[in-house]
Design a protein around this motif. Structure first.
Motif, PDB file in Angstrom:
ATOM      1  N   LEU A   1      10.286  46.215  -1.369  1.00 42.14           N
ATOM      2  CA  LEU A   1      11.224  45.097  -1.459  1.00 42.14           C
ATOM      3  C   LEU A   1      11.467  44.562  -2.743  1.00 42.14           C
ATOM      4  O   LEU A   1      12.453  44.496  -3.334  1.00 42.14           O
ATOM      5  CB  LEU A   1      11.472  44.052  -0.388  1.00 42.14           C
ATOM      6  N   VAL A   2      10.223  43.978  -3.287  1.00 40.64           N
ATOM      7  CA  VAL A   2      10.320  43.185  -4.570  1.00 40.64           C
ATOM      8  C   VAL A   2      10.751  44.284  -5.592  1.00 40.64           C
ATOM      9  O   VAL A   2      11.366  43.839  -6.526  1.00 40.64           O
ATOM     10  CB  VAL A   2       8.979  42.745  -4.896  1.00 40.64           C
ATOM     11  N   ARG A   3      10.103  45.383  -5.409  1.00 43.02           N
ATOM     12  CA  ARG A   3      10.623  46.555  -6.681  1.00 43.02           C
ATOM     13  C   ARG A   3      11.912  46.842  -6.644  1.00 43.02           C
ATOM     14  O   ARG A   3      12.481  46.944  -7.785  1.00 43.02           O
ATOM     15  CB  ARG A   3       9.689  47.991  -6.229  1.00 43.02           C
ATOM     16  N   MET A   4      12.615  47.046  -5.543  1.00 42.58           N
ATOM     17  CA  MET A   4      13.809  47.470  -5.589  1.00 42.58           C
ATOM     18  C   MET A   4      15.061  46.328  -5.759  1.00 42.58           C
ATOM     19  O   MET A   4      15.883  46.416  -6.358  1.00 42.58           O
ATOM     20  CB  MET A   4      14.234  47.995  -4.019  1.00 42.58           C
ATOM     21  N   GLU A   5      14.259  45.157  -5.279  1.00 45.01           N
ATOM     22  CA  GLU A   5      15.361  43.958  -5.798  1.00 45.01           C
ATOM     23  C   GLU A   5      15.347  43.902  -7.244  1.00 45.01           C
ATOM     24  O   GLU A   5      16.680  43.551  -7.901  1.00 45.01           O
ATOM     25  CB  GLU A   5      14.532  42.628  -5.248  1.00 45.01           C
ATOM     26  N   GLN A   6      14.408  44.152  -8.124  1.00 51.15           N
ATOM     27  CA  GLN A   6      14.313  44.051  -9.322  1.00 51.15           C
ATOM     28  C   GLN A   6      15.330  44.814 -10.025  1.00 51.15           C
ATOM     29  O   GLN A   6      16.230  44.542 -10.785  1.00 51.15           O
ATOM     30  CB  GLN A   6      12.921  44.294  -9.880  1.00 51.15           C
ATOM     31  N   PHE A   7      15.054  46.128  -9.362  1.00 46.33           N
ATOM     32  CA  PHE A   7      16.288  47.140  -9.963  1.00 46.33           C
ATOM     33  C   PHE A   7      17.690  46.800  -9.535  1.00 46.33           C
ATOM     34  O   PHE A   7      18.599  46.913 -10.290  1.00 46.33           O
ATOM     35  CB  PHE A   7      16.077  48.590  -9.435  1.00 46.33           C
TER      36      PHE A   7
END
Length: 141
Positions: free
Chosen positions: A95-101
């Motif tokens: 989630l954290v990784r995809m939120e950034q993108f």
């Protein structure tokens, strides 16, 4: 994970009958409306132009195009991953990784993300060689 602030204000607005029926069918009408309002502060969808609804013909035309183009190469190592269509249901790490993108930041694969240091101001993972540019673009108002 950050705690959300309690909701203390009620906002009301009038809508057409069809929209009211649509909203009444949702499992969480308030959450949907909050997300829709927040989304308007970001980028408008080029398919629905911000309405949240596509005519059936456009939906039928673009669904296979979107499904076939969900792969993205890591900005660091070029490893290809399939992007989720939504952030719902992702485990915390993904989630954290995809939120950034999803919010306009760089995309890193599962391996590279923890190896790239986070920005002290916003938490986005940014390579040290790009941190000055990141601060100019994101943190200079």
């Amino acid at each position: 994970m950050a705690r959300r602030s309690p909701k203390t204000q009620i906002v009301a607005f009038k809508v057409e009958e069809e929209l009211a029926q649509f909203l009444d069918k949702l499992p969480n009408k308030s959450e949907f409306i909050r997300k829709a309002i927040i989304a308007q502060f970001g980028m408008t969808c080029p398919l629905c132009t911000g309405t949240g609804v596509l005519p059936r013909g456009l939906h039928n035309h673009f669904s296979p195009v979107l499904a076939a183009n969900r792969n993205r190469a890591c900005d660091r190592c070029q490893t290809v991953e399939q992007l989720p269509m939504t952030l719902e249901g992702l485990d915390d790490d993904k989630l954290v990784r995809m939120e950034q993108f999803f919010h306009g930041g760089p995309f890193y694969c599962e391996k590279c993300f923890p190896e790239v240091p986070p920005c002290d101001n916003c938490g986005w993972h940014v390579p040290l060689e790009n941190i000055a540019e990141h601060h100019r673009k994101i943190h200079s108002v």
